[in-house]
Design an enzyme around this catalytic site. Structure first.
Site, mmCIF file in Angstrom:
data_model
loop_
_atom_site.group_PDB
_atom_site.id
_atom_site.type_symbol
_atom_site.label_atom_id
_atom_site.label_comp_id
_atom_site.label_asym_id
_atom_site.label_seq_id
_atom_site.Cartn_x
_atom_site.Cartn_y
_atom_site.Cartn_z
ATOM 1 N N GLU A 120 1.321 -0.768 -5.158
ATOM 2 C CA GLU A 120 0.138 0.082 -5.282
ATOM 3 C C GLU A 120 0.649 1.458 -5.713
ATOM 4 O OE1 GLU A 120 -1.931 3.172 -4.676
ATOM 5 O OE2 GLU A 120 -1.503 2.718 -2.577
ATOM 6 N N ASP A 165 -10.941 1.796 -2.001
ATOM 7 C CA ASP A 165 -11.081 3.240 -1.823
ATOM 8 C C ASP A 165 -11.971 3.882 -2.881
ATOM 9 O OD1 ASP A 165 -9.590 3.619 0.493
ATOM 10 O OD2 ASP A 165 -7.704 3.778 -0.589
ATOM 11 N N ASP A 206 0.839 -1.185 0.000
ATOM 12 C CA ASP A 206 0.000 0.000 0.000
ATOM 13 C C ASP A 206 0.881 1.245 0.000
ATOM 14 O OD1 ASP A 206 -2.686 1.161 0.238
ATOM 15 O OD2 ASP A 206 -1.969 1.864 2.180
#
Length: 485
Positions: free
Chosen positions: A333, A387, A286
């Site tokens: 990511e 998200d 992430d």
């Protein structure tokens, strides 16, 4: 990491259905694995599996090493004779984390009162002691003192040896309870992982770059973070204004002292990645861009707009990880404000990046998220992420120009969610991973998270009867058609 052409589903275990306040590891998780196998899916992506607070965010945890006790299976506790059989409730349509925390703590305490350590626990304790002792004591102290660790009595906040010894004696039973809860989580997750392996399904985990300030990680390793003499962060993490937020996102996580970590051979990171890879087959990193440069916001700011870019550890960290752990099954990511240094780092490391189709239809045919611009297979494509809005919700709120271009690109006047799923499967990307909400063609009501907001996130749950044979057949046919089965 080279990607063998495959398809999969993004679903966090808390979103599994069942007669409890939130989803659990148990029979519903095994049922989902069976569905993946029947649907020709070879990947199951989850969000971080660490403990959460009452808000339920898996990106805000008390430990980067521990597992989430909320996921411990109620049924398996009962089968092992550790609790009385729990009456089945009407399946809750959304996760209720406050209630789930209260219910699961009561059940785990009942189980702990009947449990006797065995050889399995001794092996577990020996393997995880390096983080488990600090975590269990941290949780016991936090429950007693009911405030963040840097507001504890100074001798405990600063971890004076005598104070820690006294606390371990006084809180021995509470410390033991948290060890037990972790033992059950790891046992349940191992059972689900074995089922996934037998079904030919690889599990993709999620590794947040930053950790929470109020965590066992920062309390036990304060010298590795940028803190003042009282243990408060001198600067915090966030991201600048972007697609998700006009003022950026102020995450509030403390920043690493990367120079100190480098001098120590990145030992904490080696242990963290090794522990994470013991739980899954691959890891989504992430906020990968933070390894190239991260957005540092001075402590006390109310938004992230006043931050600045600071150089991250770059290749040096990953070389240390490779020396210790070998080849790294990472997905970068690489979303958000991506600068050339981030692209260079990902390419030098040979890591696959992410392509999100919801970002593809603004800006014309040069948009890098459009499949015809992907010139190699080393990408993981998604219709959306946790998200994003669901694809159905995004489509309803998309600009007219985006929708018009998507219709031309797809060659269809009427466009539905499964057209985007088909586009992901047909693309050159090695892996195509679709959020379960999109597989089920759900609207904004099923959105998992809205960045920059606090209320109403992380609570979506799948309906009990959602996993039909017809749905499995449709996914399997699509995977077979595009060489992903």
């Amino acid at each position: 990491m080279r990607l063998e052409r495959s398809a999969g589903i993004l679903l966090h275990p808390t979103s599994l259905p069942g007669p409890h306040p939130s989803g659990e590891l148990g029979e519903e998780a095994l049922r989902f694995v069976r569905f993946l196998e029947e649907a020709g899916q070879r990947l199951w992506q989850v969000l971080p599996l660490n403990p959460t607070d009452s808000g339920g965010s898996p990106y805000s945890s008390y430990s980067a090493f521990a597992g989430n006790p909320l996921l411990v299976s109620t049924e398996w506790l009962s089968e092992d004779g550790l609790i009385e059989r729990v009456p089945r409730e009407v399946p809750a349509p959304r996760a209720n984390y406050r209630r789930a925390l209260a219910v699961k703590e009561r059940l785990l305490r009942e189980a702990y009162s009947r449990w006797e350590p065995d050889g399995g626990f001794e092996c577990f304790y020996a393997r995880h002691r390096f983080w488990l002792e600090d975590y269990a004591l941290f949780m016991a102290l936090r429950e007693r003192l009911k405030r963040p660790w840097n507001e504890w009595p100074r001798e405990l906040a600063l971890r004076e040896p005598g104070a820690l010894r006294s606390a371990r004696r006084e809180l021995a039973r509470e410390v033991g309870f948290h060890r037990f809860a972790q033992y059950r989580f790891f046992g349940d997750w191992s059972r689900v992982r074995r089922a996934a392996e037998e079904a030919g399904v690889r599990v993709i985990g999620d590794l947040p770059i930053f950790v929470s300030h109020d965590s066992a990680d920062v309390w036990a390793n304060g010298e590795l973070f940028l803190l003042d003499r009282n243990g408060a962060p001198t600067a915090v993490a966030g991201v600048p204004p972007d697609y998700f937020s006009e003022t950026g996102q102020l995450w509030g996580n403390p920043l690493y002292d990367w120079e100190r970590m480098r001098r120590e051979g990145y030992r904490w990171w080696v242990e963290r990645v090794q522990a994470a890879l013991a739980l899954c087959d691959a890891l989504r990193l992430d906020h990968f861009r933070g390894f190239a440069a991260f957005w540092a916001v001075p402590a006390g700011e109310h938004t992230a707009a006043g931050g600045r870019w600071v150089e991250g550890p770059g290749e040096d960290l990953f070389e240390a990880l490779r020396r210790e752990l070998g080849e790294l099954p990472f997905i970068a990511e690489d979303l958000g404000e991506i600068t050339p240094d981030v692209v260079r780092l990902r390419e030098r490391l040979g890591l696959p990046g992410m392509k999100v189709l919801q970002f593809a239809f603004g800006g014309g045919p040069e948009n890098p998220f459009l499949p015809h611009n992907w010139h190699e297979a080393d990408w993981v494509t998604y219709t959306g992420t946790h998200d994003n809005d669901t694809t159905a919700g995004w489509w309803l709120s998309a600009a007219d120009g985006e929708r018009a271009f998507a219709r031309r690109y797809l060659g269809r006047e009427y466009v539905g969610v499964w057209d985007f799923i088909r586009l992901a499967y047909a693309s050159a990307a090695g892996w195509a991973v679709i959020p379960m909400q999109d597989v089920l063609d759900l609207g904004t009501e099923a959105r998992m998270n809205t960045p920059g907001t606090v209320e109403g996130n992380w609570s979506w749950r799948m309906e009990p009867e959602a996993l039909t044979p017809e749905l499995a057949r449709s996914l399997r046919e699509l995977a077979a058609t595009y060489g992903r089965a």
